[in-house]
Design a protein around this motif. Structure first.
Motif, PDB file in Angstrom:
ATOM      1  N   ARG A 108      58.079  -4.129  17.904  1.00 50.44           N
ATOM      2  CA  ARG A 108      56.742  -4.454  17.400  1.00 50.44           C
ATOM      3  C   ARG A 108      56.030  -5.345  18.409  1.00 50.44           C
ATOM      4  NH1 ARG A 108      54.192  -8.421  14.510  1.00 50.44           N
ATOM      5  NH2 ARG A 108      52.613  -7.723  13.011  1.00 50.44           N
ATOM      6  N   ARG A 109      54.817  -4.981  18.756  1.00 49.68           N
ATOM      7  CA  ARG A 109      54.056  -5.751  19.732  1.00 49.68           C
ATOM      8  C   ARG A 109      53.629  -7.085  19.141  1.00 49.68           C
ATOM      9  NH1 ARG A 109      48.698  -6.342  20.866  1.00 49.68           N
ATOM     10  NH2 ARG A 109      48.147  -4.860  19.208  1.00 49.68           N
ATOM     11  N   ASP A 110      53.880  -8.151  19.880  1.00 46.16           N
ATOM     12  CA  ASP A 110      53.476  -9.469  19.407  1.00 46.16           C
ATOM     13  C   ASP A 110      51.952  -9.545  19.346  1.00 46.16           C
ATOM     14  OD1 ASP A 110      56.085 -10.346  19.248  1.00 46.16           O
ATOM     15  OD2 ASP A 110      56.115 -11.135  21.300  1.00 46.16           O
ATOM     16  N   PRO A 111      51.418 -10.206  18.342  1.00 49.73           N
ATOM     17  CA  PRO A 111      49.957 -10.295  18.234  1.00 49.73           C
ATOM     18  C   PRO A 111      49.374 -11.158  19.338  1.00 49.73           C
ATOM     19  CG  PRO A 111      51.007 -11.723  16.617  1.00 49.73           C
ATOM     20  CD  PRO A 111      52.106 -10.903  17.233  1.00 49.73           C
ATOM     21  N   ARG A 112      48.174 -10.851  19.726  1.00 53.01           N
ATOM     22  CA  ARG A 112      47.467 -11.688  20.691  1.00 53.01           C
ATOM     23  C   ARG A 112      46.998 -12.934  19.970  1.00 53.01           C
ATOM     24  NH1 ARG A 112      41.450 -10.361  22.995  1.00 53.01           N
ATOM     25  NH2 ARG A 112      40.984 -12.453  23.759  1.00 53.01           N
ATOM     26  N   LEU A 113      47.270 -14.109  20.529  1.00 53.12           N
ATOM     27  CA  LEU A 113      46.872 -15.366  19.919  1.00 53.12           C
ATOM     28  C   LEU A 113      45.680 -15.953  20.664  1.00 53.12           C
ATOM     29  CD1 LEU A 113      50.367 -17.002  19.255  1.00 53.12           C
ATOM     30  CD2 LEU A 113      49.011 -15.532  17.748  1.00 53.12           C
ATOM     31  N   ALA A 114      44.780 -16.572  19.929  1.00 46.94           N
ATOM     32  CA  ALA A 114      43.580 -17.160  20.518  1.00 46.94           C
ATOM     33  C   ALA A 114      43.342 -18.543  19.925  1.00 46.94           C
ATOM     34  CB  ALA A 114      42.369 -16.267  20.253  1.00 46.94           C
ATOM     35  N   GLU A 163      45.341 -17.898   8.487  1.00 45.43           N
ATOM     36  CA  GLU A 163      46.210 -19.047   8.699  1.00 45.43           C
ATOM     37  C   GLU A 163      46.565 -19.176  10.178  1.00 45.43           C
ATOM     38  OE1 GLU A 163      47.212 -21.393   6.726  1.00 45.43           O
ATOM     39  OE2 GLU A 163      46.337 -20.608   4.874  1.00 45.43           O
ATOM     40  N   ILE A 164      46.982 -20.355  10.578  1.00 48.53           N
ATOM     41  CA  ILE A 164      47.410 -20.595  11.954  1.00 48.53           C
ATOM     42  C   ILE A 164      48.657 -19.771  12.244  1.00 48.53           C
ATOM     43  CG2 ILE A 164      48.341 -22.341  13.516  1.00 48.53           C
ATOM     44  CD1 ILE A 164      46.608 -24.395  12.051  1.00 48.53           C
ATOM     45  N   ALA A 165      48.669 -19.146  13.433  1.00 48.19           N
ATOM     46  CA  ALA A 165      49.787 -18.274  13.798  1.00 48.19           C
ATOM     47  C   ALA A 165      50.700 -18.894  14.847  1.00 48.19           C
ATOM     48  CB  ALA A 165      49.262 -16.933  14.312  1.00 48.19           C
ATOM     49  N   GLY A 166      50.322 -20.043  15.387  1.00 45.85           N
ATOM     50  CA  GLY A 166      51.153 -20.683  16.408  1.00 45.85           C
ATOM     51  C   GLY A 166      50.452 -21.896  16.985  1.00 45.85           C
ATOM     52  N   MET A 167      51.106 -22.517  17.943  1.00 43.39           N
ATOM     53  CA  MET A 167      50.547 -23.700  18.593  1.00 43.39           C
ATOM     54  C   MET A 167      50.747 -23.570  20.099  1.00 43.39           C
ATOM     55  SD  MET A 167      49.406 -25.719  16.120  1.00 43.39           S
ATOM     56  CE  MET A 167      49.215 -27.316  16.942  1.00 43.39           C
ATOM     57  N   ARG A 168      49.777 -24.102  20.866  1.00 43.03           N
ATOM     58  CA  ARG A 168      49.906 -24.214  22.311  1.00 43.03           C
ATOM     59  C   ARG A 168      49.658 -25.678  22.631  1.00 43.03           C
ATOM     60  NH1 ARG A 168      45.657 -21.251  24.435  1.00 43.03           N
ATOM     61  NH2 ARG A 168      46.843 -19.315  24.212  1.00 43.03           N
ATOM     62  N   GLY A 169      50.750 -26.428  22.755  1.00 46.45           N
ATOM     63  CA  GLY A 169      50.594 -27.868  22.855  1.00 46.45           C
ATOM     64  C   GLY A 169      50.068 -28.388  21.524  1.00 46.45           C
ATOM     65  N   ARG A 170      48.904 -29.028  21.556  1.00 45.48           N
ATOM     66  CA  ARG A 170      48.281 -29.522  20.331  1.00 45.48           C
ATOM     67  C   ARG A 170      47.198 -28.582  19.817  1.00 45.48           C
ATOM     68  NH1 ARG A 170      46.632 -35.689  21.296  1.00 45.48           N
ATOM     69  NH2 ARG A 170      46.159 -35.464  19.078  1.00 45.48           N
ATOM     70  N   ALA A 171      46.968 -27.493  20.564  1.00 43.53           N
ATOM     71  CA  ALA A 171      45.915 -26.538  20.177  1.00 43.53           C
ATOM     72  C   ALA A 171      46.444 -25.533  19.154  1.00 43.53           C
ATOM     73  CB  ALA A 171      45.399 -25.801  21.412  1.00 43.53           C
ATOM     74  N   ARG A 172      45.698 -25.342  18.091  1.00 45.26           N
ATOM     75  CA  ARG A 172      46.060 -24.357  17.080  1.00 45.26           C
ATOM     76  C   ARG A 172      45.677 -22.954  17.546  1.00 45.26           C
ATOM     77  NH1 ARG A 172      43.388 -27.405  11.921  1.00 45.26           N
ATOM     78  NH2 ARG A 172      41.693 -27.515  13.456  1.00 45.26           N
ATOM     79  N   LEU A 173      46.515 -21.980  17.222  1.00 49.41           N
ATOM     80  CA  LEU A 173      46.298 -20.596  17.627  1.00 49.41           C
ATOM     81  C   LEU A 173      46.245 -19.702  16.399  1.00 49.41           C
ATOM     82  CD1 LEU A 173      48.876 -20.414  20.570  1.00 49.41           C
ATOM     83  CD2 LEU A 173      46.421 -20.851  20.747  1.00 49.41           C
ATOM     84  N   TRP A 174      45.360 -18.701  16.480  1.00 47.02           N
ATOM     85  CA  TRP A 174      45.228 -17.728  15.401  1.00 47.02           C
ATOM     86  C   TRP A 174      45.488 -16.333  15.935  1.00 47.02           C
ATOM     87  CZ3 TRP A 174      42.141 -22.034  15.716  1.00 47.02           C
ATOM     88  CH2 TRP A 174      42.046 -22.833  14.571  1.00 47.02           C
TER      89      TRP A 174
END
Length: 239
Positions: free
Chosen positions: A4-10, A44-55
């Motif tokens: 399954r392809r990982d979703p693109r996070l932004a 909902e938030i899908a991940g974090m990059r440092g302190r930045a929230r990713l969707w």
């Protein structure tokens, strides 16, 4: 079995750039998700990059696309420089839509209905690239005057007349979309752009150059007169 392809996070900055909003507004939409319009919560938030929230980029884009669009009624766009470039969100507002994602929806869900962008900017990083599409004000005005599915409205501005372009000029001269539209026999730049985006002009999928040192026309595609005339001959033979 294919993985399954990982979703693109932004992050909020990328989403804000695409939607014509601010990073603070994206964060606010998330914080107010229980109160979002139409009872559909911001993803909902899908991940974090440092302190930045990713969707999840796809889910966020879909959320904006399904916000209730406003009908484009008897709208008179504000006076702006015809050569000014607008992103999708600004173009939506210029055209009178309350939903700032309306142009994005047109481009994604209705190929050929809306003109292709005049300029595409490659942004982001190598690990997380994204594109920003830009339209000239004149391109938007042309589309308003001739857009598919709607009759001409009282007071609507007529599409400007295309220039007279000689067919016997330098065959290697680079010409822009307006000149190409004229040589191909289209009545407006909008009609040419729509046909090009639908794949009806296969020889023009390849460009011979882009405008440089041309102010706001920088980055616009150019074709040789030879290529355009070859496409014109092919188009004529199919009629």
């Amino acid at each position: 079995m294919a993985s399954r392809r990982d979703p693109r996070l932004a992050d909020a900055a990328e989403i804000a750039a695409e939607q014509g909003l601010t990073s603070a507004r994206i964060s606010g939409l998330y914080a107010e998700r229980a109160k979002n319009a139409d009872g559909v919560s911001f993803p909902e938030i899908a991940g974090m990059r440092g302190r930045a929230r990713l969707w999840d980029h796809e889910k966020v884009t879909e959320w904006f696309a399904h916000r209730k669009p406003a009908r484009l009624q008897e709208h008179s766009p504000p006076s702006r420089d015809p050569e000014e470039l607008l992103n999708a969100a600004d173009a939506s507002r210029f055209l009178g839509y309350k939903n700032s994602n309306q142009v994005t929806t047109f481009v994604r869900d209705h190929p050929g209905y809306f003109p292709e962008p005049d300029v595409v900017e490659e942004l982001g990083t190598a690990e997380n690239p994204y594109r920003r599409q830009l339209w000239r004000v004149q391109t938007l005005l042309d589309w308003m005057a001739t857009r598919p599915g709607r009759g001409r409205r009282a007071g609507a501005k007529a599409a400007p007349r295309l220039p007279d372009v000689p067919i016997d000029g330098d065959p290697d001269e680079l010409l822009g979309a307006t000149e190409a539209a004229a040589l191909l026999g289209y009545k407006s730049l909008g009609s040419f752009s729509s046909s090009l985006s639908q794949g009806n002009l296969p020889l023009l999928k390849t460009t011979d150059g882009v405008a440089e040192n041309a102010g706001r026309q920088n980055g616009r595609r150019r074709w040789t007169r030879r290529r355009i005339l070859k496409q014109a001959a092919r188009r004529k033979s199919k009629k």
